[in-house]
Design an enzyme around this catalytic site. Structure first.
Site, PDB file in Angstrom:
ATOM      1  N   TYR A  14     -23.576  44.144   1.460  1.00 56.90           N
ATOM      2  CA  TYR A  14     -24.001  44.838   2.672  1.00 56.90           C
ATOM      3  C   TYR A  14     -22.906  45.694   3.290  1.00 56.90           C
ATOM      4  O   TYR A  14     -23.015  46.921   3.372  1.00 56.90           O
ATOM      5  CB  TYR A  14     -24.486  43.759   3.654  1.00 56.90           C
ATOM      6  CG  TYR A  14     -24.923  44.201   5.012  1.00 56.90           C
ATOM      7  CD1 TYR A  14     -24.579  43.435   6.120  1.00 56.90           C
ATOM      8  CD2 TYR A  14     -25.692  45.346   5.212  1.00 56.90           C
ATOM      9  CE1 TYR A  14     -24.998  43.782   7.400  1.00 56.90           C
ATOM     10  CE2 TYR A  14     -26.112  45.714   6.479  1.00 56.90           C
ATOM     11  CZ  TYR A  14     -25.760  44.923   7.585  1.00 56.90           C
ATOM     12  OH  TYR A  14     -26.165  45.281   8.848  1.00 56.90           O
ATOM     13  N   LYS A  87     -20.692  34.091   2.488  1.00 55.43           N
ATOM     14  CA  LYS A  87     -20.639  34.181   3.958  1.00 55.43           C
ATOM     15  C   LYS A  87     -21.765  33.443   4.674  1.00 55.43           C
ATOM     16  O   LYS A  87     -21.998  33.647   5.865  1.00 55.43           O
ATOM     17  CB  LYS A  87     -20.674  35.640   4.368  1.00 55.43           C
ATOM     18  CG  LYS A  87     -21.913  36.385   3.903  1.00 55.43           C
ATOM     19  CD  LYS A  87     -22.285  37.454   4.894  1.00 55.43           C
ATOM     20  CE  LYS A  87     -23.772  37.592   4.956  1.00 55.43           C
ATOM     21  NZ  LYS A  87     -24.247  38.275   6.117  1.00 55.43           N
ATOM     22  N   SER A 127     -13.477  37.199  10.238  1.00 53.07           N
ATOM     23  CA  SER A 127     -14.681  37.019  11.056  1.00 53.07           C
ATOM     24  C   SER A 127     -14.323  36.367  12.383  1.00 53.07           C
ATOM     25  O   SER A 127     -13.377  35.581  12.467  1.00 53.07           O
ATOM     26  CB  SER A 127     -15.658  36.119  10.295  1.00 53.07           C
ATOM     27  OG  SER A 127     -16.686  35.686  11.157  1.00 53.07           O
ATOM     28  N   TYR A 152     -17.407  27.682   5.723  1.00 56.78           N
ATOM     29  CA  TYR A 152     -17.297  29.152   5.670  1.00 56.78           C
ATOM     30  C   TYR A 152     -16.234  29.610   6.663  1.00 56.78           C
ATOM     31  O   TYR A 152     -15.307  30.341   6.304  1.00 56.78           O
ATOM     32  CB  TYR A 152     -18.649  29.814   5.994  1.00 56.78           C
ATOM     33  CG  TYR A 152     -18.501  31.247   6.462  1.00 56.78           C
ATOM     34  CD1 TYR A 152     -18.618  31.570   7.816  1.00 56.78           C
ATOM     35  CD2 TYR A 152     -18.182  32.256   5.572  1.00 56.78           C
ATOM     36  CE1 TYR A 152     -18.444  32.871   8.254  1.00 56.78           C
ATOM     37  CE2 TYR A 152     -17.998  33.557   6.001  1.00 56.78           C
ATOM     38  CZ  TYR A 152     -18.132  33.848   7.345  1.00 56.78           C
ATOM     39  OH  TYR A 152     -17.942  35.145   7.791  1.00 56.78           O
ATOM     40  N   LYS A 156     -12.235  31.356   6.207  1.00 59.05           N
ATOM     41  CA  LYS A 156     -11.709  32.570   6.854  1.00 59.05           C
ATOM     42  C   LYS A 156     -10.394  32.248   7.564  1.00 59.05           C
ATOM     43  O   LYS A 156      -9.429  33.020   7.509  1.00 59.05           O
ATOM     44  CB  LYS A 156     -12.721  33.146   7.852  1.00 59.05           C
ATOM     45  CG  LYS A 156     -13.946  33.766   7.206  1.00 59.05           C
ATOM     46  CD  LYS A 156     -13.583  34.924   6.268  1.00 59.05           C
ATOM     47  CE  LYS A 156     -14.801  35.536   5.611  1.00 59.05           C
ATOM     48  NZ  LYS A 156     -14.450  36.550   4.600  1.00 59.05           N
TER      49      LYS A 156
HETATM   50  C1  WQD Z   1     -26.895  34.961  15.600  1.00 59.94           C
HETATM   51  C2  WQD Z   1     -27.663  34.258  16.718  1.00 59.94           C
HETATM   52  C3  WQD Z   1     -28.469  32.083  16.175  1.00 59.94           C
HETATM   53  C4  WQD Z   1     -31.399  33.301  13.188  1.00 59.94           C
HETATM   54  C5  WQD Z   1     -22.629  34.166  11.472  1.00 59.94           C
HETATM   55  C6  WQD Z   1     -21.215  33.922  11.007  1.00 59.94           C
HETATM   56  C7  WQD Z   1     -20.408  35.178  11.206  1.00 59.94           C
HETATM   57  C8  WQD Z   1     -21.057  36.276  10.444  1.00 59.94           C
HETATM   58  C9  WQD Z   1     -22.479  36.493  10.963  1.00 59.94           C
HETATM   59  C10 WQD Z   1     -20.798  36.800   8.147  1.00 59.94           C
HETATM   60  C11 WQD Z   1     -27.306  32.776  16.843  1.00 59.94           C
HETATM   61  C12 WQD Z   1     -29.616  33.048  16.451  1.00 59.94           C
HETATM   62  C13 WQD Z   1     -30.390  33.326  14.146  1.00 59.94           C
HETATM   63  C14 WQD Z   1     -32.708  32.906  13.577  1.00 59.94           C
HETATM   64  C15 WQD Z   1     -31.949  32.616  15.828  1.00 59.94           C
HETATM   65  N1  WQD Z   1     -21.064  35.925   9.072  1.00 59.94           N
HETATM   66  N2  WQD Z   1     -30.673  32.990  15.433  1.00 59.94           N
HETATM   67  N3  WQD Z   1     -32.935  32.584  14.895  1.00 59.94           N
HETATM   68  O1  WQD Z   1     -24.242  32.571  13.441  1.00 59.94           O
HETATM   69  O2  WQD Z   1     -23.592  34.393  15.130  1.00 59.94           O
HETATM   70  O3  WQD Z   1     -22.625  34.437  12.839  1.00 59.94           O
HETATM   71  O4  WQD Z   1     -23.200  35.258  10.786  1.00 59.94           O
HETATM   72  O5  WQD Z   1     -20.574  37.961   8.248  1.00 59.94           O
HETATM   73  O6  WQD Z   1     -19.100  34.971  10.702  1.00 59.94           O
HETATM   74  O7  WQD Z   1     -20.640  32.901  11.793  1.00 59.94           O
HETATM   75  O8  WQD Z   1     -25.022  34.980  13.159  1.00 59.94           O
HETATM   76  O9  WQD Z   1     -27.192  36.066  12.815  1.00 59.94           O
HETATM   77  O10 WQD Z   1     -26.886  33.662  12.012  1.00 59.94           O
HETATM   78  O11 WQD Z   1     -27.050  34.148  14.448  1.00 59.94           O
HETATM   79  O12 WQD Z   1     -32.176  32.311  17.025  1.00 59.94           O
HETATM   80  O13 WQD Z   1     -33.679  32.852  12.753  1.00 59.94           O
HETATM   81  O14 WQD Z   1     -29.040  34.328  16.421  1.00 59.94           O
HETATM   82  O15 WQD Z   1     -28.748  30.809  16.788  1.00 59.94           O
HETATM   83  O16 WQD Z   1     -27.305  32.428  18.198  1.00 59.94           O
HETATM   84  P1  WQD Z   1     -23.887  33.999  13.725  1.00 59.94           P
HETATM   85  P2  WQD Z   1     -26.592  34.725  13.015  1.00 59.94           P
END
Ligand code: WQD
Length: 338
Positions: A14, A87, A127, A152, A156
């Site tokens: 991506y 990731k 990250s 993960y 990092k």
């Molecule tokens: C974002 C928010 C979820 C899915 C992680 C890694 C970070 C990076 C991005 C790699 C959170 C909420 C999510 C869903 C939801 N990794 N959510 N329903 O966890 O902030 O970050 O991914 O590049 O390093 O830590 O990202 O998009 O998973 O979640 O409510 O079906 O959306 O609870 O609050 P996150 P995310």
């Protein structure tokens, strides 16, 4: 004039693919290395359509020293951008050794081969997860590392420690701590890879909107935030890609043969999950079917960047809004459905 060659590991993924496009359009020659473990040739085809030519691609694993040597024997690189890493927070909890081996081994092997071939400049994908739940927001680079919530996140943190310990032996390194990458290329020819069930919020939103998923679950609305849902710093993937160009040029200007610095890559604007849903519906005109569910373990309640350092030192600012990123993500989802 001979174009400077830039090694882009994970360039079929991506963020890597979007950075390959920016590099090429800025007059560099990106060389992609990818083992397709978390991707396929979808984005390579998208890159070709945007650039009008096939990017240089070598299939292989960054933990494979022999393979990496063959890449460095073939190409003289001015800089390396290392995106190749697993990731998924959830997957890392299920398969910690798979994550430690891949994410740590690939960086160590890459550094050793770079040293063998006297390639010194490296931009590393880190990250905001390294901070865990920050005591203070917005988060700046002086914030302490908390115990990582997942393997993960731990990889990092460990990779940054490896870089801190190793750079003085002759590397010039910048670690970019991404907040939440979202969106797609405005051409809708590149975007988040649609492989398996999405881990991240925005692909889940667009797949629900297009009918690939029944409904979106918002993981918790009992956080201490204005609307109870988590707050994040959502940054357009093209803004993220251009930041890598700024970082590479900043590195190129540094004197001496050792350097290490870290930068938060975020917009500085916190947006909640429920606010993002409202922004998506407004930007696309599509009503989203969602329910409020229980919290997801490991989630931090709120985090967003203080981007002062990257704005000032790298001369980089996010250009796209969350609404534009969501519209681009939706256009990519629609393109995939064609
Ligand atoms: C974002 C928010 C979820 C899915 C992680 C890694 C970070 C990076 C991005 C790699 C959170 C909420 C999510 C869903 C939801 N990794 N959510 N329903 O966890 O902030 O970050 O991914 O590049 O390093 O830590 O990202 O998009 O998973 O979640 O409510 O079906 O959306 O609870 O609050 P996150 P995310």
């Amino acid at each position: 004039m001979v174009k400077k060659k830039i090694l882009v590991t994970g360039g079929a993924g991506y963020i890597g693919a979007h950075t390959v496009v920016e590099l090429s359009q800025a007059g560099f020659e990106p060389v992609i290395v990818d083992n397709f473990s978390k991707s396929d040739d979808t984005l390579l085809k998208g890159i070709e359509k945007i650039l009008g030519s096939k990017p240089v691609f070598m299939e292989g694993n960054c933990t494979d020293r022999t393979f990496l040597r063959s890449v460095f024997e073939k190409h003289q690189f001015a800089c390396v951008m290392h995106f190749a890493a697993f990731k998924s927070v959830g997957e890392s909890v299920q398969r910690p050794l798979y994550y430690y081996h891949n994410n740590i081994e690939s960086l160590v092997t890459l550094l050793e081969v770079m040293k063998e071939f006297n390639v010194n400049d490296l931009i590393f994908s880190s990250s905001c997860t390294v901070y865990g739940e920050p005591d203070q927001i917005p988060v700046d680079e002086s914030a302490p590392f908390k115990r990582a919530e997942s393997p993960y996140g731990a990889t990092k943190q460990m990779c940054e420690r490896i870089l801190e310990d190793a750079y003085s032996s002759g590397f010039r390194v910048i670690s970019l701590r991404y907040f939440n990458p979202i969106g797609a290329h405005p051409s809708a020819l590149l975007g988040e890879l649609p492989i398996g069930t999405p881990n991240n919020l925005v692909p889940y939103v667009t797949q629900t909107a297009i009918g690939k998923r029944e409904q979106l679950t918002v993981f918790g609305n009992d956080y201490t935030t204005p609307d109870g849902s988590c707050i994040r710093d959502f940054i357009h993937v093209v803004d993220l890609a251009t930041a890598h160009m700024n970082a590479m040029q900043y590195l190129d200007k540094q004197k001496g043969d050792t350097f290490y610095n870290v930068f938060n890559l975020g917009t500085g604007v916190g947006v909640s999950v429920l606010e993002l849903i409202t922004k998506f519906e407004k930007a696309t005109g599509v009503k989203l079917n969602y329910v409020i569910g229980p919290r997801r373990s490991g989630d931090v309640g709120k985090t967003y960047a203080d981007p002062t350092k990257v704005n000032k030192e790298l001369g980089w600012n996010a250009k796209y809004s969350v609404e534009e990123a969501l519209l681009h993500a939706w256009q990519w989802e629609q393109k995939l459905a064609q």
